[in-house]
Write an enzyme that holds these catalytic residues in place. Sequence first.
Site, mmCIF file in Angstrom:
data_model
loop_
_atom_site.group_PDB
_atom_site.id
_atom_site.type_symbol
_atom_site.label_atom_id
_atom_site.label_comp_id
_atom_site.label_asym_id
_atom_site.label_seq_id
_atom_site.Cartn_x
_atom_site.Cartn_y
_atom_site.Cartn_z
ATOM 1 N N PRO A 94 6.789 7.770 2.900
ATOM 2 C CA PRO A 94 6.175 7.069 1.765
ATOM 3 C C PRO A 94 4.831 7.684 1.409
ATOM 4 C CG PRO A 94 5.964 5.772 3.775
ATOM 5 C CD PRO A 94 6.854 6.922 4.111
ATOM 6 N N GLN A 97 9.279 0.737 0.410
ATOM 7 C CA GLN A 97 8.178 0.283 1.248
ATOM 8 C C GLN A 97 7.431 -0.826 0.518
ATOM 9 O OE1 GLN A 97 4.265 2.260 2.082
ATOM 10 N NE2 GLN A 97 5.176 2.647 4.101
ATOM 11 N N HIS A 100 5.173 -2.290 5.370
ATOM 12 C CA HIS A 100 4.007 -1.444 5.653
ATOM 13 C C HIS A 100 3.027 -2.228 6.519
ATOM 14 C CE1 HIS A 100 1.052 1.556 5.450
ATOM 15 N NE2 HIS A 100 0.970 1.773 4.152
ATOM 16 N N HIS A 127 -2.223 1.594 8.573
ATOM 17 C CA HIS A 127 -3.253 2.237 7.759
ATOM 18 C C HIS A 127 -4.299 1.314 7.158
ATOM 19 C CE1 HIS A 127 -0.397 5.897 7.208
ATOM 20 N NE2 HIS A 127 -0.982 5.864 8.402
ATOM 21 N N TYR A 136 -4.172 -1.759 5.950
ATOM 22 C CA TYR A 136 -3.845 -2.752 4.933
ATOM 23 C C TYR A 136 -3.629 -4.120 5.598
ATOM 24 C CZ TYR A 136 -3.657 1.407 2.099
ATOM 25 O OH TYR A 136 -3.999 2.574 1.479
ATOM 26 N N ARG A 179 -2.662 11.396 16.895
ATOM 27 C CA ARG A 179 -3.578 12.443 16.430
ATOM 28 C C ARG A 179 -4.085 12.188 15.013
ATOM 29 N NH1 ARG A 179 1.181 17.017 16.346
ATOM 30 N NH2 ARG A 179 2.393 16.212 14.597
ATOM 31 N N GLY A 198 3.024 12.234 10.890
ATOM 32 C CA GLY A 198 1.609 12.528 11.091
ATOM 33 C C GLY A 198 1.333 13.966 11.438
ATOM 34 N N ARG A 200 2.928 14.973 2.764
ATOM 35 C CA ARG A 200 2.310 16.000 1.920
ATOM 36 C C ARG A 200 3.154 17.265 1.837
ATOM 37 N NH1 ARG A 200 -3.250 15.060 5.136
ATOM 38 N NH2 ARG A 200 -1.658 14.606 6.694
#
Length: 367
Positions: A38, A113, A173, A176, A178, A265, A294, A317
């Site tokens: 996502p 998500q 989710h 991170h 939220y 990490r 990650g 990414r």
Amino acid sequence: METKESKSIPLLKPIRWDLSIFLTGNCYSSPESVVVAPMTRQRAYGYIAQPHAKLYYTQRTTPGGFLISESCAVSHTTKGYPDIPGIWTREQVEAWKPIVDAVHAKGGIFFCQIWHGGRVFHQDKPLTCNNIYGGQFTPPRRLSTKEIPAIVNDFRIAARNAMEAGFDGVEVHGAHGYLIDQFLKDKVNDRTDQYGGSLENRCRFAVEVIEAVVKEIGSDRVGIRLSPFADYMESGDTNPEALGLYMVQEMNKHGVLYCHMVEPRMKLLEDVFECSESLTPMRNAFKGTFIVAGGYSREDGNKVVEEGGADLVGYGRTFLANPDLPRRFELNAPLNKYDRSTFYTSDPVVDYTDYPFLENTDTSASC
């Protein structure tokens, strides 16, 4: 489709879970372990998914491949970042349908998500704290215990709406920084009621959300994303391994399909840290499919799958900049470089659907 070359690549071998219940039509082939993670893209104008998202997602769809959508807000109370999609209104549901249909036409499995930003999206007080995307958020107020059931219900309705839009399931989710993560982490959760203090109490909200979503759409349609080791937006924990273990054990009780966990990490958004911490205890404890994400490359993605550290690997990414990523991994071909400065712009083409493919790669939106 499995080829002679892909048979020797762990990431491209058939995965361990049975996704056949989600697959329709004639586009099925053995899925690989490469997952479209996502990614917030901020190109859903007015909180409504747009037609250009159809091309974006189908470019990254392979027969049997697994995709997780960008985060969809569960209600009007979590409208924070500009141009993020929602899944709480009829118009939003209808906008997702042709996008999901197009992914299915290419044989993909597509989960939605669902999220609530909590304090990150709360903007009715003076702005003081930076969030991970360069904006700011306000000092939060505690939700009253009377308000919490309504938000749990928002997640339930969002899951139902996602299924109506055609998605194969939802990923809650819980990572991170939220809302769910804000409850989980002891560095930010300073409540003194049944939702704060002990590990069990801090996890209570997350478990209630999962219970509601599982009851609504079934456990085999539900996954969760967690980042116990991360410290995004001042949401860290003093004992992340204990937190991660507790949560996977709770997920086992509810039979969720998968757990999608962020590597230790990746403590912050952009930096990769050297650390001795590991997801192995959570991997060993969880009874369902285990997805890791990650900072993975082709090499360490192959390694983690081959060594049994994960069933699937999420690429964000890298998949963004390489819509034909499984093919590039198969050929060990060079990768396009992503441009971080365009991640969250509103352009419907630039660095969204115009990243180049390898030659002879199908970029159409149908089988």
